[in-house]
Design a protein around this motif. Structure first.
Motif, PDB file in Angstrom:
ATOM      1  N   ASP A 135       1.133 -55.664 -24.559  1.00  0.00           N
ATOM      2  CA  ASP A 135       0.132 -54.603 -24.440  1.00  0.00           C
ATOM      3  C   ASP A 135       0.060 -53.771 -25.715  1.00  0.00           C
ATOM      4  OD1 ASP A 135      -0.524 -55.405 -21.919  1.00  0.00           O
ATOM      5  OD2 ASP A 135       0.727 -53.914 -20.893  1.00  0.00           O
ATOM      6  N   LYS A 136       1.211 -53.606 -26.365  1.00  0.00           N
ATOM      7  CA  LYS A 136       1.248 -52.799 -27.584  1.00  0.00           C
ATOM      8  C   LYS A 136       0.760 -53.597 -28.788  1.00  0.00           C
ATOM      9  CE  LYS A 136       4.274 -49.915 -30.402  1.00  0.00           C
ATOM     10  NZ  LYS A 136       5.647 -49.380 -30.576  1.00  0.00           N
ATOM     11  N   ASP A 137       1.325 -54.794 -28.985  1.00  0.00           N
ATOM     12  CA  ASP A 137       0.931 -55.640 -30.115  1.00  0.00           C
ATOM     13  C   ASP A 137       1.364 -57.073 -29.808  1.00  0.00           C
ATOM     14  OD1 ASP A 137       0.486 -56.940 -32.538  1.00  0.00           O
ATOM     15  OD2 ASP A 137       0.965 -55.168 -33.725  1.00  0.00           O
ATOM     16  N   ALA A 138       0.476 -57.818 -29.173  1.00  0.00           N
ATOM     17  CA  ALA A 138       0.818 -59.160 -28.696  1.00  0.00           C
ATOM     18  C   ALA A 138       1.180 -60.101 -29.838  1.00  0.00           C
ATOM     19  CB  ALA A 138      -0.348 -59.733 -27.893  1.00  0.00           C
ATOM     20  N   LEU A 139       0.379 -60.070 -30.895  1.00  0.00           N
ATOM     21  CA  LEU A 139       0.624 -60.993 -32.000  1.00  0.00           C
ATOM     22  C   LEU A 139       1.954 -60.711 -32.676  1.00  0.00           C
ATOM     23  CD1 LEU A 139      -0.393 -63.296 -33.754  1.00  0.00           C
ATOM     24  CD2 LEU A 139      -1.559 -61.605 -35.199  1.00  0.00           C
ATOM     25  N   ARG A 140       2.254 -59.439 -32.898  1.00  0.00           N
ATOM     26  CA  ARG A 140       3.526 -59.095 -33.546  1.00  0.00           C
ATOM     27  C   ARG A 140       4.714 -59.510 -32.681  1.00  0.00           C
ATOM     28  NH1 ARG A 140       5.049 -55.714 -37.606  1.00  0.00           N
ATOM     29  NH2 ARG A 140       2.913 -54.982 -37.853  1.00  0.00           N
ATOM     30  N   ALA A 141       4.589 -59.324 -31.381  1.00  0.00           N
ATOM     31  CA  ALA A 141       5.678 -59.698 -30.476  1.00  0.00           C
ATOM     32  C   ALA A 141       5.964 -61.197 -30.556  1.00  0.00           C
ATOM     33  CB  ALA A 141       5.332 -59.299 -29.046  1.00  0.00           C
ATOM     34  N   HIS A 142       4.902 -62.004 -30.560  1.00  0.00           N
ATOM     35  CA  HIS A 142       5.099 -63.456 -30.641  1.00  0.00           C
ATOM     36  C   HIS A 142       5.541 -63.889 -32.027  1.00  0.00           C
ATOM     37  CE1 HIS A 142       3.772 -65.063 -26.716  1.00  0.00           C
ATOM     38  NE2 HIS A 142       3.150 -63.896 -26.633  1.00  0.00           N
ATOM     39  N   MET A 143       5.042 -63.223 -33.055  1.00  0.00           N
ATOM     40  CA  MET A 143       5.492 -63.548 -34.411  1.00  0.00           C
ATOM     41  C   MET A 143       6.996 -63.341 -34.536  1.00  0.00           C
ATOM     42  SD  MET A 143       2.494 -61.846 -36.753  1.00  0.00           S
ATOM     43  CE  MET A 143       3.586 -61.799 -38.180  1.00  0.00           C
ATOM     44  N   ARG A 144       7.473 -62.235 -33.999  1.00  0.00           N
ATOM     45  CA  ARG A 144       8.887 -61.892 -34.148  1.00  0.00           C
ATOM     46  C   ARG A 144       9.780 -62.747 -33.262  1.00  0.00           C
ATOM     47  NH1 ARG A 144       8.505 -57.040 -32.581  1.00  0.00           N
ATOM     48  NH2 ARG A 144       9.036 -57.497 -30.412  1.00  0.00           N
ATOM     49  N   ASP A 145       9.454 -62.820 -31.964  1.00  0.00           N
ATOM     50  CA  ASP A 145      10.376 -63.436 -31.009  1.00  0.00           C
ATOM     51  C   ASP A 145      10.147 -64.919 -30.774  1.00  0.00           C
ATOM     52  OD1 ASP A 145      11.763 -61.049 -30.553  1.00  0.00           O
ATOM     53  OD2 ASP A 145      10.254 -60.372 -29.124  1.00  0.00           O
ATOM     54  N   GLU A 146       8.936 -65.410 -30.990  1.00  0.00           N
ATOM     55  CA  GLU A 146       8.678 -66.838 -30.790  1.00  0.00           C
ATOM     56  C   GLU A 146       8.765 -67.616 -32.094  1.00  0.00           C
ATOM     57  OE1 GLU A 146       5.125 -69.858 -29.288  1.00  0.00           O
ATOM     58  OE2 GLU A 146       4.904 -67.686 -28.995  1.00  0.00           O
ATOM     59  N   ILE A 147       8.122 -67.088 -33.149  1.00  0.00           N
ATOM     60  CA  ILE A 147       8.084 -67.810 -34.420  1.00  0.00           C
ATOM     61  C   ILE A 147       9.234 -67.410 -35.338  1.00  0.00           C
ATOM     62  CG2 ILE A 147       6.623 -68.435 -36.385  1.00  0.00           C
ATOM     63  CD1 ILE A 147       4.213 -67.539 -34.779  1.00  0.00           C
ATOM     64  N   GLY A 148       9.682 -66.150 -35.235  1.00  0.00           N
ATOM     65  CA  GLY A 148      10.767 -65.683 -36.088  1.00  0.00           C
ATOM     66  C   GLY A 148      10.309 -65.110 -37.406  1.00  0.00           C
ATOM     67  N   ILE A 149       9.047 -64.642 -37.461  1.00  0.00           N
ATOM     68  CA  ILE A 149       8.517 -64.044 -38.687  1.00  0.00           C
ATOM     69  C   ILE A 149       8.562 -62.530 -38.557  1.00  0.00           C
ATOM     70  CG2 ILE A 149       6.500 -63.805 -40.182  1.00  0.00           C
ATOM     71  CD1 ILE A 149       5.577 -66.530 -39.261  1.00  0.00           C
ATOM     72  N   THR A 150       9.239 -61.879 -39.498  1.00  0.00           N
ATOM     73  CA  THR A 150       9.304 -60.418 -39.523  1.00  0.00           C
ATOM     74  C   THR A 150       8.929 -59.925 -40.912  1.00  0.00           C
ATOM     75  OG1 THR A 150      11.614 -60.341 -40.220  1.00  0.00           O
ATOM     76  CG2 THR A 150      11.195 -60.477 -37.848  1.00  0.00           C
ATOM     77  N   GLU A 151       8.879 -58.611 -41.058  1.00  0.00           N
ATOM     78  CA  GLU A 151       8.601 -58.044 -42.375  1.00  0.00           C
ATOM     79  C   GLU A 151       9.684 -58.425 -43.366  1.00  0.00           C
ATOM     80  OE1 GLU A 151       6.456 -55.737 -39.347  1.00  0.00           O
ATOM     81  OE2 GLU A 151       8.528 -56.386 -39.590  1.00  0.00           O
ATOM     82  N   VAL A 152      10.928 -58.539 -42.885  1.00  0.00           N
ATOM     83  CA  VAL A 152      12.048 -58.863 -43.760  1.00  0.00           C
ATOM     84  C   VAL A 152      11.957 -60.304 -44.249  1.00  0.00           C
ATOM     85  CG1 VAL A 152      14.549 -59.146 -43.857  1.00  0.00           C
ATOM     86  CG2 VAL A 152      13.563 -57.158 -42.717  1.00  0.00           C
ATOM     87  N   SER A 153      11.556 -61.222 -43.333  1.00  0.00           N
ATOM     88  CA  SER A 153      11.546 -62.634 -43.696  1.00  0.00           C
ATOM     89  C   SER A 153      10.233 -63.080 -44.305  1.00  0.00           C
ATOM     90  CB  SER A 153      11.834 -63.492 -42.451  1.00  0.00           C
ATOM     91  OG  SER A 153      10.801 -63.330 -41.494  1.00  0.00           O
ATOM     92  N   GLY A 154       9.254 -62.194 -44.370  1.00  0.00           N
ATOM     93  CA  GLY A 154       7.967 -62.565 -44.924  1.00  0.00           C
ATOM     94  C   GLY A 154       8.082 -63.009 -46.380  1.00  0.00           C
ATOM     95  N   ALA A 155       7.370 -64.089 -46.724  1.00  0.00           N
ATOM     96  CA  ALA A 155       7.471 -64.649 -48.065  1.00  0.00           C
ATOM     97  C   ALA A 155       6.608 -63.878 -49.055  1.00  0.00           C
ATOM     98  CB  ALA A 155       7.035 -66.117 -48.032  1.00  0.00           C
ATOM     99  N   SER A 156       7.116 -63.673 -50.272  1.00  0.00           N
ATOM    100  CA  SER A 156       6.372 -63.017 -51.342  1.00  0.00           C
ATOM    101  C   SER A 156       6.494 -63.862 -52.598  1.00  0.00           C
ATOM    102  CB  SER A 156       6.932 -61.611 -51.585  1.00  0.00           C
ATOM    103  OG  SER A 156       6.255 -60.985 -52.644  1.00  0.00           O
ATOM    104  N   PRO A 157       5.545 -64.784 -52.830  1.00  0.00           N
ATOM    105  CA  PRO A 157       5.640 -65.718 -53.952  1.00  0.00           C
ATOM    106  C   PRO A 157       5.751 -65.044 -55.313  1.00  0.00           C
ATOM    107  CG  PRO A 157       3.957 -66.422 -52.409  1.00  0.00           C
ATOM    108  CD  PRO A 157       4.372 -65.051 -51.988  1.00  0.00           C
ATOM    109  N   LEU A 158       4.906 -64.040 -55.569  1.00  0.00           N
ATOM    110  CA  LEU A 158       4.921 -63.383 -56.875  1.00  0.00           C
ATOM    111  C   LEU A 158       6.230 -62.652 -57.127  1.00  0.00           C
ATOM    112  CD1 LEU A 158       1.276 -61.981 -57.170  1.00  0.00           C
ATOM    113  CD2 LEU A 158       2.313 -63.834 -58.490  1.00  0.00           C
ATOM    114  N   ALA A 159       6.735 -61.978 -56.101  1.00  0.00           N
ATOM    115  CA  ALA A 159       7.996 -61.247 -56.255  1.00  0.00           C
ATOM    116  C   ALA A 159       9.146 -62.209 -56.525  1.00  0.00           C
ATOM    117  CB  ALA A 159       8.282 -60.426 -55.002  1.00  0.00           C
TER     118      ALA A 159
END
Length: 227
Positions: A123-147
């Motif tokens: 209800d709060k943020d469906a996509l973020r919930a599935h990104m974090r708990d189902e796929i395992g993508i978080t702000e910490v693990s997000g890829a930054s090619p240029l950096a």
């Protein structure tokens, strides 16, 4: 009065630390090994400096390009997963709730609580919930090619510059000894700092980086001596 307790975890540093350590370590090892190999073959100091400088530039560009391509591929895969999840949430929202609830059940929640947690998070943020708990993508693990590319290239230049500096500062007859000794010292410092920053065992990290760097330099020196 209650005071919030906040832990400082080292895992948040893994992304940039990996790229920086790999770049600096490769810079020291590859450039020092190249210099030692060329010096062992009997080349002049000018040839040694030219080889080392060329190795620095080529290595930095290679590190940047390789890291950029690698992390970009990771980012593309993550984006594809996110788009797939976004579509699934639009077409089958009820099934996605059940899917999220099943994840929480496996983590120890009972059926009712798992369903309630899944519903509230969606209800709060469906996509973020599935990104974090189902796929395992978080702000910490997000890829930054240029950096990643930039930190790898910069770290390589810093690492490669140290053996070159040893050549500049040492007399011609002591080039091999100076480069070998200072490179080992640099690797010890690098391994220790990397382990300390990442919260790992400092002694183990230092020995690991130094040992394999020394092996690479010894092998290259032996090959140069043959010629």
């Amino acid at each position: 009065m209650y005071r919030a307790h906040k832990e400082h975890h080292k895992s948040q540093k893994v992304g940039w630390l990996r790229a920086a350590v790999m770049g600096a370590n490769d810079g020291v090892v590859s450039t020092a090994a190249l210099i030692l190999g060329v010096a062992a073959s009997g080349s002049s100091e000018t040839a040694i400096l030219l080889a080392g400088s060329s190795g620095l530039v080529a290595g930095a560009m290679s590190m940047a390009a390789g890291e950029y391509v690698s992390v970009s591929s990771q980012a593309d895969t993550q984006k594809a997963d996110v788009e797939q999840e976004r579509t699934a949430l639009k077409e089958n929202p009820e099934e996605e709730i059940e899917e999220l609830a099943e994840i929480y059940k496996k983590r120890g929640l009972d059926d009712q609580l798992a369903r309630e947690v899944a519903q509230q998070l969606m209800d709060k943020d469906a996509l973020r919930a599935h990104m974090r708990d189902e796929i395992g993508i978080t702000e910490v693990s997000g890829a930054s090619p240029l950096a990643a590319a930039g930190s790898s290239a910069l770290a390589f230049v810093v690492g490669a510059g140290l053996p070159l500096l040893s050549v500049w500062l040492s007399p011609a007859e002591y080039t091999q000894s100076a480069v070998a000794v200072f490179s080992v010292v640099f690797l010890m410092i690098l391994g220790g700092l990397a382990a300390y920053t990442g919260g790992a065992n400092v002694v183990k990290g230092t020995v690991r980086v130094t040992f394999w760097g020394a092996v690479a330099m010894a092998v290259t020196t032996g090959i140069g001596t043959l010629f």
